[in-house]
Scaffold this motif. Structure first.
Motif, mmCIF file in Angstrom:
data_model
loop_
_atom_site.group_PDB
_atom_site.id
_atom_site.type_symbol
_atom_site.label_atom_id
_atom_site.label_comp_id
_atom_site.label_asym_id
_atom_site.label_seq_id
_atom_site.Cartn_x
_atom_site.Cartn_y
_atom_site.Cartn_z
ATOM 1 N N VAL A 58 0.858 -1.183 0.000
ATOM 2 C CA VAL A 58 0.000 0.000 0.000
ATOM 3 C C VAL A 58 0.894 1.232 0.000
ATOM 4 N N SER A 59 0.535 2.226 -0.766
ATOM 5 C CA SER A 59 1.360 3.425 -0.899
ATOM 6 C C SER A 59 1.280 4.299 0.347
ATOM 7 N N LYS A 61 0.803 7.383 0.296
ATOM 8 C CA LYS A 61 -0.302 8.315 0.061
ATOM 9 C C LYS A 61 -1.608 7.759 0.613
ATOM 10 N N GLU A 62 -1.872 6.480 0.360
ATOM 11 C CA GLU A 62 -3.105 5.866 0.849
ATOM 12 C C GLU A 62 -3.090 5.727 2.366
ATOM 13 N N ARG A 65 -3.771 9.109 3.802
ATOM 14 C CA ARG A 65 -5.191 9.437 3.632
ATOM 15 C C ARG A 65 -6.026 8.796 4.733
ATOM 16 N N LEU A 66 -5.784 7.517 5.007
ATOM 17 C CA LEU A 66 -6.548 6.820 6.040
ATOM 18 C C LEU A 66 -6.301 7.439 7.413
ATOM 19 N N ASP A 93 3.945 -0.935 5.488
ATOM 20 C CA ASP A 93 2.552 -0.489 5.410
ATOM 21 C C ASP A 93 1.731 -1.039 6.574
ATOM 22 N N VAL A 241 -7.465 0.115 4.307
ATOM 23 C CA VAL A 241 -6.649 0.869 3.358
ATOM 24 C C VAL A 241 -6.268 0.052 2.134
ATOM 25 N N TRP A 242 -6.274 -1.279 2.261
ATOM 26 C CA TRP A 242 -5.913 -2.111 1.113
ATOM 27 C C TRP A 242 -7.074 -2.179 0.136
ATOM 28 N N LYS A 243 -6.791 -1.905 -1.134
ATOM 29 C CA LYS A 243 -7.822 -1.921 -2.162
ATOM 30 C C LYS A 243 -7.417 -2.879 -3.271
ATOM 31 N N ASP A 246 -6.181 -0.969 -6.148
ATOM 32 C CA ASP A 246 -5.191 0.072 -5.895
ATOM 33 C C ASP A 246 -3.962 -0.145 -6.772
#
Length: 282
Positions: A58-59, A61-62, A65-66, A93, A241-243, A246
């Motif tokens: 996960v980046s 950035k993500e 955001r969370l 992450d 947060v994991w998509k 993504d």
């Protein structure tokens, strides 16, 4: 005494002997592209047995955001967790998600205060410090205790993040610290090395008892229900947060030739250090 060939070949290097010149040639193989892929599926029990070791999926950035969704004043630490995690081979992450759990999304309210740069409750065992605590080899310029406070202090956010990553490293592997790294976790030496390969293994070890005693008769029952401290890091934080779609987490993440060269150079430095130590014993 360990033969040079054994050390070299264990690091993936080629060893050749020139009998005429009596010279040993140690070379690294051609860089190869290594591909890592996130295999976790939201709809299966593959959320279990997620390794503490590995590449972040996960980046930053993500992750940021969370964190900001839960606390607009949360510090900007995601990039540090990703980069320092990579240096240790730790999932930065998910370590970030553990920090979110430990600090209540950096709202704190527990024993540890924000100015300590202590994002995982290191040495916050319930008793206030006396400032005479044993650092157990940790760098006193970067780590210390203060009388009346709970847990360790770290000189910068980066040091606090690295101490957290390093503590996870102690749980996840028996390998020595990466070359050039010094001890930052004052509890590193207390850990039974390599006793937690996966995040759910941290329950009852990193956090004790590691489950809700009001819900379950014992740890085994909580673990069977995937409801322990370690499971919570994944279920209550990482899943948010994991998509699947993504860009960072769903696509293959390739280690470039340049990164592979850097890895091999680090291994080569380690080899040279080992050779130097062996020569001193001759």
């Amino acid at each position: 005494m360990v033969p040079i060939r054994v050390i070299s070949e264990s690091l993936g290097m080629d060893v050749d002997w020139d009998g005429v010149s009596r010279i040993v040639y140690i070379t690294t193989p051609e860089p190869v592209q290594t591909v890592l892929k996130e295999t976790t599926n939201l709809n299966t029990n593959q959320w279990q047995s997620i390794s503490i070791l590995g590449e972040s999926m996960v980046s930053s950035k993500e992750l940021t955001r969370l964190a900001r969704e839960n606390n607009p004043s949360a510090p900007d630490l995601a990039a540090l967790y990703i980069s320092i995690g990579k240096e240790y081979g730790i999932r930065g992450d998910i370590a970030f998600c553990q920090a979110a759990k430990e600090t209540g999304w950096w709202k704190y309210g527990g024993l540890v205060e924000p100015e300590q740069n202590n994002y995982c409750g290191l040495s916050a065992t319930g008793a206030a410090a006396t400032a005479e605590e044993d650092l157990r080899g940790a760098d006193p310029e970067r780590v210390w205790f203060e009388e009346g406070c709970h847990g360790a202090f770290f000189d910068t956010p980066a040091t606090g993040v690295e101490a957290h990553i390093q503590h996870l490293y102690a749980y996840a592997t028996t390998a020595p610290l990466p070359p050039g790294k010094s001890v930052l976790s004052p509890r590193f030496a207390l850990i039974k090395r390599g006793n937690s390969a996966n995040w759910e293994d941290l329950g009852g070890k990193w956090a004790v008892p590691g489950y809700d005693r009001n819900k379950y008769p014992d740890f085994a029952a909580a673990f069977a229900s995937c409801d322990t401290y370690g499971h919570s890091i994944i279920n209550d934080y990482y899943k948010k947060v994991w998509k699947p779609n993504d860009q960072v987490s769903s696509q293959n993440i390739a280690i470039t030739p340049e990164e592979r060269i850097k890895d091999l150079e680090r291994e080569n430095r380690f080899l040279r250090e080992q050779v130097a130590e062996l020569k001193m014993k001759l």
